[in-house]
Design a protein around this motif. Sequence first.
Motif, mmCIF file in Angstrom:
data_model
loop_
_atom_site.group_PDB
_atom_site.id
_atom_site.type_symbol
_atom_site.label_atom_id
_atom_site.label_comp_id
_atom_site.label_asym_id
_atom_site.label_seq_id
_atom_site.Cartn_x
_atom_site.Cartn_y
_atom_site.Cartn_z
ATOM 1 N N ALA A 5 -48.265 5.471 -44.055
ATOM 2 C CA ALA A 5 -48.600 5.583 -45.481
ATOM 3 C C ALA A 5 -49.820 6.482 -45.608
ATOM 4 O O ALA A 5 -50.729 6.442 -44.773
ATOM 5 C CB ALA A 5 -48.893 4.209 -46.070
ATOM 6 N N SER A 6 -49.815 7.299 -46.632
ATOM 7 C CA SER A 6 -50.976 8.147 -46.894
ATOM 8 C C SER A 6 -51.111 8.357 -48.394
ATOM 9 O O SER A 6 -50.154 8.233 -49.148
ATOM 10 C CB SER A 6 -50.860 9.485 -46.170
ATOM 11 O OG SER A 6 -49.784 10.227 -46.676
ATOM 12 N N HIS A 24 -55.222 6.923 -45.002
ATOM 13 C CA HIS A 24 -54.045 6.698 -44.167
ATOM 14 C C HIS A 24 -53.975 5.235 -43.762
ATOM 15 O O HIS A 24 -54.992 4.551 -43.683
ATOM 16 C CB HIS A 24 -54.108 7.556 -42.896
ATOM 17 C CG HIS A 24 -54.265 9.001 -43.160
ATOM 18 N ND1 HIS A 24 -53.215 9.805 -43.535
ATOM 19 C CD2 HIS A 24 -55.358 9.802 -43.125
ATOM 20 C CE1 HIS A 24 -53.654 11.032 -43.707
ATOM 21 N NE2 HIS A 24 -54.948 11.064 -43.466
ATOM 22 N N ALA A 28 -46.534 1.023 -43.635
ATOM 23 C CA ALA A 28 -46.080 1.489 -44.945
ATOM 24 C C ALA A 28 -46.486 0.458 -45.990
ATOM 25 O O ALA A 28 -46.395 -0.758 -45.762
ATOM 26 C CB ALA A 28 -44.562 1.660 -44.948
ATOM 27 N N ARG A 29 -47.005 0.945 -47.117
ATOM 28 C CA ARG A 29 -47.395 0.024 -48.181
ATOM 29 C C ARG A 29 -47.366 0.729 -49.522
ATOM 30 O O ARG A 29 -47.520 1.937 -49.605
ATOM 31 C CB ARG A 29 -48.765 -0.587 -47.909
ATOM 32 C CG ARG A 29 -49.866 0.404 -47.692
ATOM 33 C CD ARG A 29 -51.160 -0.207 -47.230
ATOM 34 N NE ARG A 29 -51.520 -1.359 -48.036
ATOM 35 C CZ ARG A 29 -52.614 -2.065 -47.864
ATOM 36 N NH1 ARG A 29 -53.454 -1.739 -46.928
ATOM 37 N NH2 ARG A 29 -52.878 -3.089 -48.621
ATOM 38 N N ASP A 30 -47.147 -0.064 -50.541
ATOM 39 C CA ASP A 30 -47.181 0.426 -51.916
ATOM 40 C C ASP A 30 -48.448 -0.093 -52.567
ATOM 41 O O ASP A 30 -48.733 -1.288 -52.516
ATOM 42 C CB ASP A 30 -45.960 -0.074 -52.710
ATOM 43 C CG ASP A 30 -44.672 0.585 -52.247
ATOM 44 O OD1 ASP A 30 -44.712 1.794 -51.956
ATOM 45 O OD2 ASP A 30 -43.644 -0.114 -52.175
#
Length: 74
Positions: A5-6, A24, A28-30
């Motif tokens: 994730a970035s 960064h 993975a994340r929202d």
Amino acid sequence: MGTMASMSISILRNGELWGLISCHNRDARDLPVEVRTACDFLGQVLSLQLAARAHTEDFDHRLRLRVSQQQLIA
């Protein structure tokens, strides 16, 4: 880098890209919209501070030039 994730936040000067804050994460994340909005706001504030500092430095430089000019004339 193993980045899943970035996120980047633009720093603008005179409407042009001056720099980036890059974040960064290995997972993975929202991010919630509130967090993204807050980050965007911080980028805008930093951009305004950068512009204000540049304006102040330019003004100080012009003032020093004027003082030198007046000394030469005197």
